[in-house]
Scaffold this active site. Structure first.
Site, PDB file in Angstrom:
ATOM      1  N   ASP A  63      -6.855  -1.259  -4.975  1.00  0.00           N
ATOM      2  CA  ASP A  63      -7.943  -0.800  -4.102  1.00  0.00           C
ATOM      3  C   ASP A  63      -8.775   0.280  -4.800  1.00  0.00           C
ATOM      4  OD1 ASP A  63      -6.911  -2.451  -2.088  1.00  0.00           O
ATOM      5  OD2 ASP A  63      -5.719  -0.826  -1.227  1.00  0.00           O
ATOM      6  N   ASP A  95       0.862  -1.178   0.000  1.00  0.00           N
ATOM      7  CA  ASP A  95       0.000   0.000   0.000  1.00  0.00           C
ATOM      8  C   ASP A  95       0.896   1.224   0.000  1.00  0.00           C
ATOM      9  OD1 ASP A  95      -2.458  -1.314   0.013  1.00  0.00           O
ATOM     10  OD2 ASP A  95      -2.538  -1.407   2.199  1.00  0.00           O
TER      11      ASP A  95
END
EC number: 3.4.23.36
Length: 158
Positions: free
Chosen positions: A126, A111
């Site tokens: 995402d 991330d």
């Protein structure tokens, strides 16, 4: 063809962006990206959204496979008619594949995108999943549009 093109491009861009972040940053390192709105911070998430379910990456990877298989099966049965629903499903699949690859290979997801307005930390997979959900909702609202117009022309008085 649109369905498969979106999946391929989404998965490729997601994997390339994660590879780039892992190559140029160390875990925890941050760099500004766009003013005070977005920055990149390298984080390894072994769980799900919001850092929930930490350590469950292998199970979440298998879940991603099942979701992709379910969407493909439903599409083969005639589900997701129209380009908007096809696009929505493709972004969901591309995002699930992008995160699923990392969960199954590395036991964690890279991330790095931080929205300073309070959106948490995420990656392009995402964002693709979120875009898929938004497109699906837009399609549902668009389909209801005719019903709403019809109700305004013939209001029922109680």
């Amino acid at each position: 063809m649109l369905f498969y093109s979106i999946i391929l491009v989404t998965t490729a861009i997601d994997q390339l962006s994660k590879y780039w972040i892992r190559s140029v940053m160390t875990v925890g390192e941050s760099m500004p990206f766009y003013k005070d709105i977005i920055s990149f911070t390298y984080y390894q998430n072994s769980g799900a959204a919001g850092s929930s379910l930490q350590g469950w990456a292998p199970i979440l990877g298998v879940l991603a496979i099942l979701i992709v298989a379910g969407i493909w099966w439903y599409r083969k049965k005639g589900g997701f008619p129209g380009p908007l629903k096809q696009s929505a499903a493709a972004f969901l699949v591309g995002g699930a594949i992008g995160n699923g690859i990392e969960r199954l290979l590395f036991g964690k997801v890279t991330d790095f995108i931080v929205f300073h307005s309070g959106g948490g930390i995420m990656n392009l997979a995402d964002l693709a999943i979120n875009l898929g959900v938004v497109l699906y909702m837009v399609d549902m609202l668009w389909a209801q549009r005719g019903k709403w117009k019809g109700n305004r022309k013939n209001p029922q008085i109680s």
